[in-house]
Design a protein around this motif. Structure first.
Motif, PDB file in Angstrom:
ATOM      1  N   VAL A  95       4.148   7.658  -6.146  1.00 13.95           N
ATOM      2  CA  VAL A  95       4.497   6.883  -4.945  1.00 13.95           C
ATOM      3  C   VAL A  95       4.439   5.383  -5.239  1.00 13.95           C
ATOM      4  O   VAL A  95       5.337   4.628  -4.862  1.00 13.95           O
ATOM      5  N   VAL A  96       3.395   4.944  -5.935  1.00 19.52           N
ATOM      6  CA  VAL A  96       3.260   3.527  -6.283  1.00 19.52           C
ATOM      7  C   VAL A  96       4.466   3.044  -7.085  1.00 19.52           C
ATOM      8  O   VAL A  96       4.951   1.916  -6.906  1.00 19.52           O
TER       9      VAL A  96
ATOM     10  N   SER B  42       0.820  -1.207   0.000  1.00 22.41           N
ATOM     11  CA  SER B  42       0.000   0.000   0.000  1.00 22.41           C
ATOM     12  C   SER B  42       0.857   1.261   0.000  1.00 22.41           C
ATOM     13  O   SER B  42       1.787   1.410   0.803  1.00 22.41           O
ATOM     14  N   SER B  43       0.518   2.183  -0.891  1.00 27.72           N
ATOM     15  CA  SER B  43       1.296   3.414  -1.060  1.00 27.72           C
ATOM     16  C   SER B  43       1.318   4.267   0.209  1.00 27.72           C
ATOM     17  O   SER B  43       2.245   5.055   0.416  1.00 27.72           O
ATOM     18  N   ILE B  44       0.321   4.109   1.084  1.00 25.04           N
ATOM     19  CA  ILE B  44       0.213   4.951   2.276  1.00 25.04           C
ATOM     20  C   ILE B  44       1.424   4.825   3.189  1.00 25.04           C
ATOM     21  O   ILE B  44       1.779   5.760   3.918  1.00 25.04           O
ATOM     22  N   PHE B  45       2.098   3.681   3.150  1.00 24.54           N
ATOM     23  CA  PHE B  45       3.209   3.452   4.072  1.00 24.54           C
ATOM     24  C   PHE B  45       4.526   4.052   3.580  1.00 24.54           C
ATOM     25  O   PHE B  45       5.566   3.865   4.213  1.00 24.54           O
TER      26      PHE B  45
ATOM     27  N   PRO C 167       8.200   9.629  -0.636  1.00 30.42           N
ATOM     28  CA  PRO C 167       9.178  10.111   0.351  1.00 30.42           C
ATOM     29  C   PRO C 167       9.981   9.009   1.027  1.00 30.42           C
ATOM     30  O   PRO C 167      11.141   9.216   1.379  1.00 30.42           O
ATOM     31  N   CYS C 168       9.378   7.828   1.223  1.00 32.49           N
ATOM     32  CA  CYS C 168      10.042   6.781   2.016  1.00 32.49           C
ATOM     33  C   CYS C 168      10.135   5.426   1.317  1.00 32.49           C
ATOM     34  O   CYS C 168      10.496   4.436   1.967  1.00 32.49           O
ATOM     35  N   ASN C 169       9.838   5.350   0.018  1.00 36.82           N
ATOM     36  CA  ASN C 169       9.859   4.043  -0.659  1.00 36.82           C
ATOM     37  C   ASN C 169      11.176   3.312  -0.483  1.00 36.82           C
ATOM     38  O   ASN C 169      11.210   2.138  -0.081  1.00 36.82           O
TER      39      ASN C 169
END
Length: 307
Positions: free
Chosen positions: A266-267, A104-107, A272-274
């Motif tokens: 992001v996906v 999930s992209s949210i993380f 920012p954190c991928n």
């Protein structure tokens, strides 16, 4: 079993079990969805685990620690469900590390304050519950049964997050501002968690036909927004959407346009954190190899002893 008989079984609301015949496309769809779900639970431990040592009280620390442990358990349930489809845990992790599988992209967003623990619990776990409640009725038996236990625990997580936000919202002006800032940053990524609009989601058709999903992305998103707006109002926080308005005719909230360019960025690994999230997972996986090797060696010894 032919595809027609397979579909008839699903239409009769009978579960598909691991030893049942299934179309290859159905199996692949499930592996993709369940593995993404499992990876999300495991990667999702990172942004919250980051705050265990900085929780503002012993009670808060114990709750957060228990929650992170719950997420680990959810990931293991889901990996086990995925393995019933004929793929190994090792292959699932390799797909994640190689970028073939997503989570999930949210993380991939940073957790900047303690209020973010509230926002994740309230919004992210709240969105997850909306999705997962319907997954309790998914057509694949092991996935469906796993979701029953997961939903019970996620409901606690959502309430814990909401409690954090409510306490901060009625605290000092600085604390309320911190809670509002967390809501501002996590609102849009949370509603995009449900995935692209139905018109841009080519897999939705088969997912609904096979009853893997019971509601579309847009239906789930609308349900979440309708539930959450009132919760924000109760604790005096403002949803950061100037276009948010109750539509009496529809019986739902209208809401603003989502930034799908940000979502896909992001996906595709540019959030920012991928890189940080994946590097941390790879490091932990590599450092834990000796534990997995020891467990395998012990299992072999036990097997030999029985023979």
């Amino acid at each position: 079993m032919t595809e027609e008989r397979f579909q008839n079984k699903i239409d009769r609301e009978e579960k598909i079990e691991p030893k049942d015949w299934m179309p290859e496309a159905y199996r692949k769809h499930l592996i993709r969805q369940i593995s993404q779900h499992a990876h999300s639970e495991i990667i999702g431990m990172q942004p919250e685990g980051n705050w265990i040592s900085r929780a503002p009280s012993l009670r808060a620390k114990m709750i957060l620690l228990a929650k992170v442990q719950d997420e680990a358990g959810h990931g293991l349930y889901l990996y086990s469900a995925c393995e019933t489809l004929g793929i190994s845990r090792e292959e699932l992790v390799k797909q994640l590390h190689d970028g073939e599988a997503k989570y999930s992209s949210i993380f991939n967003y940073p957790t900047l304050s303690w209020a973010d623990m509230g926002a994740i619990g309230w919004l992210v776990d709240g969105a997850a519950i909306v999705n997962q409640v319907s997954l309790q009725r998914t057509s694949y038996g092991p996935y469906s049964r796993g979701m029953v236990k997961i939903c019970k625990e996620e409901s606690f997580h959502q309430r814990q997050g909401y409690e954090i936000m409510a306490e901060m919202a009625k605290g000092t002006p600085e604390q309320k501002a911190m809670a509002q800032d967390a809501l501002n940053r996590f609102w849009w990524p949370s509603i995009m968690m449900f995935g692209p609009n139905d018109s841009d989601s080519p897999r939705t058709g088969n997912a609904m036909k096979w009853k893997i999903k019971r509601q579309t992305n847009d239906e789930l998103r609308q349900d979440f927004i309708d539930k959450t707006v009132g919760q924000a109002q109760v604790i005096g926080l403002t949803i950061p959407d100037k276009d948010l308005k109750w539509n009496e005719e529809k019986g739902h909230y209208d809401f603003g346009a989502m930034d799908w360019d940000e979502f896909w960025n992001v996906v595709n690994g540019n959030g920012p954190c991928n890189k940080q999230r994946l590097a941390h997972h790879k490091k932990a996986h590599d450092e834990g190899k000796w534990v997995r090797d020891a467990a395998k060696t012990y299992a072999k010894k036990q097997e030999l002893a029985l023979n």
